[in-house]
Design an enzyme around this catalytic site. Structure first.
Site, PDB file in Angstrom:
ATOM      1  N   CYS A 150      -9.329   6.257  14.150  1.00  0.00           N
ATOM      2  CA  CYS A 150      -9.588   7.315  13.160  1.00  0.00           C
ATOM      3  C   CYS A 150     -10.984   7.915  13.361  1.00  0.00           C
ATOM      4  O   CYS A 150     -11.960   7.183  13.531  1.00  0.00           O
ATOM      5  CB  CYS A 150      -9.456   6.726  11.748  1.00  0.00           C
ATOM      6  SG  CYS A 150      -9.702   7.968  10.469  1.00  0.00           S
TER       7      CYS A 150
ATOM      8  N   CYS B 242     -15.832   5.596   7.776  1.00  0.00           N
ATOM      9  CA  CYS B 242     -15.841   4.745   6.577  1.00  0.00           C
ATOM     10  C   CYS B 242     -16.355   3.344   6.956  1.00  0.00           C
ATOM     11  O   CYS B 242     -15.731   2.669   7.791  1.00  0.00           O
ATOM     12  CB  CYS B 242     -14.436   4.658   5.985  1.00  0.00           C
ATOM     13  SG  CYS B 242     -13.635   6.268   5.840  1.00  0.00           S
TER      14      CYS B 242
ATOM     15  N   CYS C 210     -14.026   0.242   7.229  1.00  0.00           N
ATOM     16  CA  CYS C 210     -12.682   0.329   7.785  1.00  0.00           C
ATOM     17  C   CYS C 210     -12.567  -0.116   9.243  1.00  0.00           C
ATOM     18  O   CYS C 210     -13.253   0.407  10.135  1.00  0.00           O
ATOM     19  CB  CYS C 210     -12.154   1.751   7.639  1.00  0.00           C
ATOM     20  SG  CYS C 210     -10.411   1.843   8.121  1.00  0.00           S
TER      21      CYS C 210
ATOM     22  N   CYS D 103       4.968   1.934   0.956  1.00  0.00           N
ATOM     23  CA  CYS D 103       3.812   2.800   1.191  1.00  0.00           C
ATOM     24  C   CYS D 103       3.507   2.893   2.685  1.00  0.00           C
ATOM     25  O   CYS D 103       3.388   1.876   3.365  1.00  0.00           O
ATOM     26  CB  CYS D 103       2.620   2.226   0.430  1.00  0.00           C
ATOM     27  SG  CYS D 103       1.144   3.224   0.582  1.00  0.00           S
TER      28      CYS D 103
ATOM     29  N   CYS E 194       5.635   6.033  -1.033  1.00  0.00           N
ATOM     30  CA  CYS E 194       4.231   6.366  -1.240  1.00  0.00           C
ATOM     31  C   CYS E 194       3.635   6.638   0.134  1.00  0.00           C
ATOM     32  O   CYS E 194       4.034   6.012   1.116  1.00  0.00           O
ATOM     33  CB  CYS E 194       3.546   5.174  -1.903  1.00  0.00           C
ATOM     34  SG  CYS E 194       1.767   5.275  -1.963  1.00  0.00           S
TER      35      CYS E 194
ATOM     36  N   CYS F  66      -1.944   8.025  -6.898  1.00  0.00           N
ATOM     37  CA  CYS F  66      -2.453   6.660  -6.829  1.00  0.00           C
ATOM     38  C   CYS F  66      -3.852   6.763  -6.246  1.00  0.00           C
ATOM     39  O   CYS F  66      -4.037   7.293  -5.154  1.00  0.00           O
ATOM     40  CB  CYS F  66      -1.566   5.800  -5.935  1.00  0.00           C
ATOM     41  SG  CYS F  66      -2.283   4.186  -5.561  1.00  0.00           S
TER      42      CYS F  66
ATOM     43  N   ARG G 205      -3.071  -1.886  -9.498  1.00  0.00           N
ATOM     44  CA  ARG G 205      -2.651  -2.690  -8.340  1.00  0.00           C
ATOM     45  C   ARG G 205      -3.793  -3.559  -7.800  1.00  0.00           C
ATOM     46  O   ARG G 205      -4.868  -3.056  -7.478  1.00  0.00           O
ATOM     47  CB  ARG G 205      -2.149  -1.770  -7.228  1.00  0.00           C
ATOM     48  CG  ARG G 205      -1.430  -2.491  -6.101  1.00  0.00           C
ATOM     49  CD  ARG G 205      -0.976  -1.552  -4.986  1.00  0.00           C
ATOM     50  NE  ARG G 205      -0.603  -0.231  -5.433  1.00  0.00           N
ATOM     51  CZ  ARG G 205       0.557   0.092  -5.966  1.00  0.00           C
ATOM     52  NH1 ARG G 205       1.492  -0.817  -6.127  1.00  0.00           N
ATOM     53  NH2 ARG G 205       0.802   1.324  -6.349  1.00  0.00           N
TER      54      ARG G 205
HETATM   55  N1  SAM Z   1      -6.858   7.293   6.306  1.00  0.00           N
HETATM   56  C1  SAM Z   1      -6.381   7.417   4.996  1.00  0.00           C
HETATM   57  C2  SAM Z   1      -7.490   7.487   3.971  1.00  0.00           C
HETATM   58  O1  SAM Z   1      -8.582   7.045   4.241  1.00  0.00           O
HETATM   59  O2  SAM Z   1      -7.225   7.976   2.875  1.00  0.00           O
HETATM   60  C3  SAM Z   1      -5.396   6.345   4.580  1.00  0.00           C
HETATM   61  C4  SAM Z   1      -5.582   4.920   5.017  1.00  0.00           C
HETATM   62  S1  SAM Z   1      -7.032   4.099   4.423  1.00  0.00           S
HETATM   63  C5  SAM Z   1      -7.048   2.635   5.362  1.00  0.00           C
HETATM   64  C6  SAM Z   1      -6.588   3.641   2.764  1.00  0.00           C
HETATM   65  C7  SAM Z   1      -7.599   2.883   1.943  1.00  0.00           C
HETATM   66  O3  SAM Z   1      -7.679   1.538   2.369  1.00  0.00           O
HETATM   67  C8  SAM Z   1      -9.026   3.342   1.970  1.00  0.00           C
HETATM   68  O4  SAM Z   1      -9.259   4.445   1.159  1.00  0.00           O
HETATM   69  C9  SAM Z   1      -9.764   2.119   1.435  1.00  0.00           C
HETATM   70  O5  SAM Z   1      -9.905   2.211   0.030  1.00  0.00           O
HETATM   71  C10 SAM Z   1      -8.819   0.966   1.804  1.00  0.00           C
HETATM   72  N2  SAM Z   1      -9.460   0.061   2.782  1.00  0.00           N
HETATM   73  C11 SAM Z   1      -9.681   0.313   4.089  1.00  0.00           C
HETATM   74  N3  SAM Z   1     -10.335  -0.714   4.689  1.00  0.00           N
HETATM   75  C12 SAM Z   1     -10.535  -1.645   3.729  1.00  0.00           C
HETATM   76  C13 SAM Z   1     -11.184  -2.916   3.716  1.00  0.00           C
HETATM   77  N4  SAM Z   1     -11.761  -3.414   4.797  1.00  0.00           N
HETATM   78  N5  SAM Z   1     -11.206  -3.615   2.563  1.00  0.00           N
HETATM   79  C14 SAM Z   1     -10.624  -3.100   1.445  1.00  0.00           C
HETATM   80  N6  SAM Z   1     -10.013  -1.896   1.395  1.00  0.00           N
HETATM   81  C15 SAM Z   1      -9.977  -1.161   2.520  1.00  0.00           C
HETATM   82  C1  DTB Z   2      -5.215   0.816  -1.023  1.00  0.00           C
HETATM   83  O1  DTB Z   2      -5.974   1.121  -1.953  1.00  0.00           O
HETATM   84  N1  DTB Z   2      -5.219  -0.358  -0.397  1.00  0.00           N
HETATM   85  C2  DTB Z   2      -4.262  -0.384   0.687  1.00  0.00           C
HETATM   86  C3  DTB Z   2      -3.502   0.946   0.447  1.00  0.00           C
HETATM   87  N2  DTB Z   2      -4.284   1.600  -0.542  1.00  0.00           N
HETATM   88  C4  DTB Z   2      -3.194   1.820   1.563  1.00  0.00           C
HETATM   89  C5  DTB Z   2      -4.928  -0.508   2.020  1.00  0.00           C
HETATM   90  C6  DTB Z   2      -5.768  -1.738   2.161  1.00  0.00           C
HETATM   91  C7  DTB Z   2      -6.239  -1.822   3.569  1.00  0.00           C
HETATM   92  C8  DTB Z   2      -7.020  -3.048   3.841  1.00  0.00           C
HETATM   93  C9  DTB Z   2      -7.531  -3.085   5.226  1.00  0.00           C
HETATM   94  C10 DTB Z   2      -6.472  -3.154   6.288  1.00  0.00           C
HETATM   95  O2  DTB Z   2      -5.488  -3.899   6.160  1.00  0.00           O
HETATM   96  O3  DTB Z   2      -6.626  -2.483   7.310  1.00  0.00           O
HETATM   97 FE1  SF4 Z   3      -9.870   6.562   8.698  1.00  0.00          FE
HETATM   98 FE2  SF4 Z   3     -10.093   4.113   7.743  1.00  0.00          FE
HETATM   99 FE3  SF4 Z   3     -11.546   6.046   6.691  1.00  0.00          FE
HETATM  100 FE4  SF4 Z   3      -8.848   6.029   6.283  1.00  0.00          FE
HETATM  101  S1  SF4 Z   3     -10.346   4.536   5.558  1.00  0.00           S
HETATM  102  S2  SF4 Z   3     -10.149   7.781   6.833  1.00  0.00           S
HETATM  103  S3  SF4 Z   3      -8.211   5.143   8.255  1.00  0.00           S
HETATM  104  S4  SF4 Z   3     -11.696   5.282   8.806  1.00  0.00           S
END
Ligand code: SAM
Ligand code: DTB
Ligand code: SF4
Length: 333
Positions: free
Chosen positions: A55, A59, A62, A99, A131, A191, A263
């Site tokens: 990506c 973030c 992430c 989802c 979702c 959500c 959730r």
């Molecule tokens: N790329 C899209 C976005 O950012 O909206 C969708 C996927 S993203 C992985 C969805 C959510 O996962 C993020 O907004 C964040 O709140 C959560 N998330 C990602 N990495 C995480 C982590 N290491 N621990 C907890 N939540 C995480």
């Molecule tokens: C949300 O708030 N938590 C989920 C879902 N929306 C998409 C994602 C959590 C991702 C945790 C890190 C991972 O598994 O990569």
């Molecule tokens: Fe990309 Fe992860 Fe950020 Fe979603 S949370 S926009 S997958 S870097």
């Protein structure tokens, strides 16, 4: 475009409530919970990463960001057949909501999006609540997702406006709010939520909660994640957030947005069964079921079944349409 409604008033209200002793706060939250939801009932959602890694966003939490070396491999968008197989398996394990997550900064019009819309239609036809969480959208894309059968769009505000810029610099808070507003206007349910444990202060948590209740219409679902720290990300060394803060935020979300599903999302592996039970008592009523979130581990299904049994909890039943298909039209309808 108006993105926030009564934020300052909400901020004052939330700041006044936040220091309430936890015993009183949870009592109030649980009382409201019983008014709007069945106590002890937990919705099971299933999560699938349909497009993993690489990506362009940065973030800091992430593992899927291309900016960090986390060991997550970049993969192409899954095919409709692959997605359907996973959706069917999730349904057979008791999930009522499915989802799909994509490591995209934003949706781009073209073949990939068209393919994903086909997958959405197919999962919708399984009678699962669909979702999606695909990054930023414009209004037309939101409308097309709604038309294809998406029930809810997940797009997190993650934290307070102030803290957000310390965690992500490739997009800003208002871009998040804009996408949420497009999702809302399309008729999809919303959500949204965030992550606890990213070095935020109490004031950041107050502002985050105030933001959650400052949309034109309240979100139907609030997602509370606790940071899963990944090696290679800037937040890898973060300290585990305390259970008292998780409980406080869940209880506050329940009080502020009483009708929403709350959730308990990423980070459940760090909570004992008793701590999770407390989260359900404080207002939580949904979990991700299945041993994988997007890229990180989640409790085994058998362990969640044991948790439910031990604490006299039950999964929310499938919707009426699913019941009718399975059991025929009930008397009186
Ligand atoms: N790329 C899209 C976005 O950012 O909206 C969708 C996927 S993203 C992985 C969805 C959510 O996962 C993020 O907004 C964040 O709140 C959560 N998330 C990602 N990495 C995480 C982590 N290491 N621990 C907890 N939540 C995480
Ligand atoms: C949300 O708030 N938590 C989920 C879902 N929306 C998409 C994602 C959590 C991702 C945790 C890190 C991972 O598994 O990569
Ligand atoms: Fe990309 Fe992860 Fe950020 Fe979603 S949370 S926009 S997958 S870097």
């Amino acid at each position: 475009m108006k993105l926030e409604y009564n934020f300052e008033d909400n901020q004052k209200k939330v700041a006044a409530l936040y220091p309430t002793p936890l015993m009183d706060l949870i009592y109030e939250a649980h009382t409201l919970h019983r008014k709007f939801h069945k106590a002890g009932e937990v919705q099971a959602s299933s999560l699938l990463s349909v497009k993993t890694g690489g990506c362009p966003e940065n973030c800091s939490y992430c593992p899927q960001s291309a900016h960090y070396q986390t060991g997550v491999k970049k993969e192409a968008l899954m095919s409709t057949e692959q997605i359907l197989e996973k959706a069917q398996a999730a349904k057979s394990k008791g999930a009522t909501r499915f989802c799909m997550g994509a490591a995209w900064r934003q949706v781009r019009d073209g073949a990939e999006f068209d393919n994903l819309l086909e997958s959405v239609k197919a999962v919708h036809n399984l009678d699962l609540e669909v979702c999606c969480t695909l990054g930023m959208l414009n209004q037309d894309q939101a409308n097309r997702l709604k038309e294809a059968g998406v029930y809810a769009y997940n797009h997190n505000i993650d934290t307070s406006r102030k803290h957000y810029s310390k965690v992500i610099s490739t997009r800003d808070y208002d871009e998040r709010l804009k996408t949420i507003s497009f999702a809302r206007k399309s008729g999809m349910t919303v959500c949204t939520g965030g992550i606890l444990g990213m070095g935020e202060s109490d004031q950041d948590r107050i502002d985050f909660l105030a933001q959650l209740c400052s949309f034109e219409k309240d979100p139907e679902s609030i997602t509370i994640n606790t940071l899963v720290p990944f090696d290679g990300t800037p937040l890898e060394k973060s300290e585990q957030i305390s259970v008292s803060i998780i409980l406080r935020v869940i209880a506050m979300a329940r009080i502020l947005i009483p009708k929403a599903k709350v959730r308990l999302s990423a980070g459940r592996l760090n909570l004992s069964p008793a701590e999770q039970f407390m989260c359900f008592f404080a207002g939580g009523n949904s979990i991700f079921l299945g041993d994988k979130l997007l890229t990180s581990p989640n409790p085994e299904v058998e362990d969640d079944m044991k948790l439910l049994q031990e604490f006299d909890l039950s999964f929310e039943k499938p919707k009426l349409k699913q019941k009718i298909q399975k059991e025929g039209i009930p008397l009186g309808l």
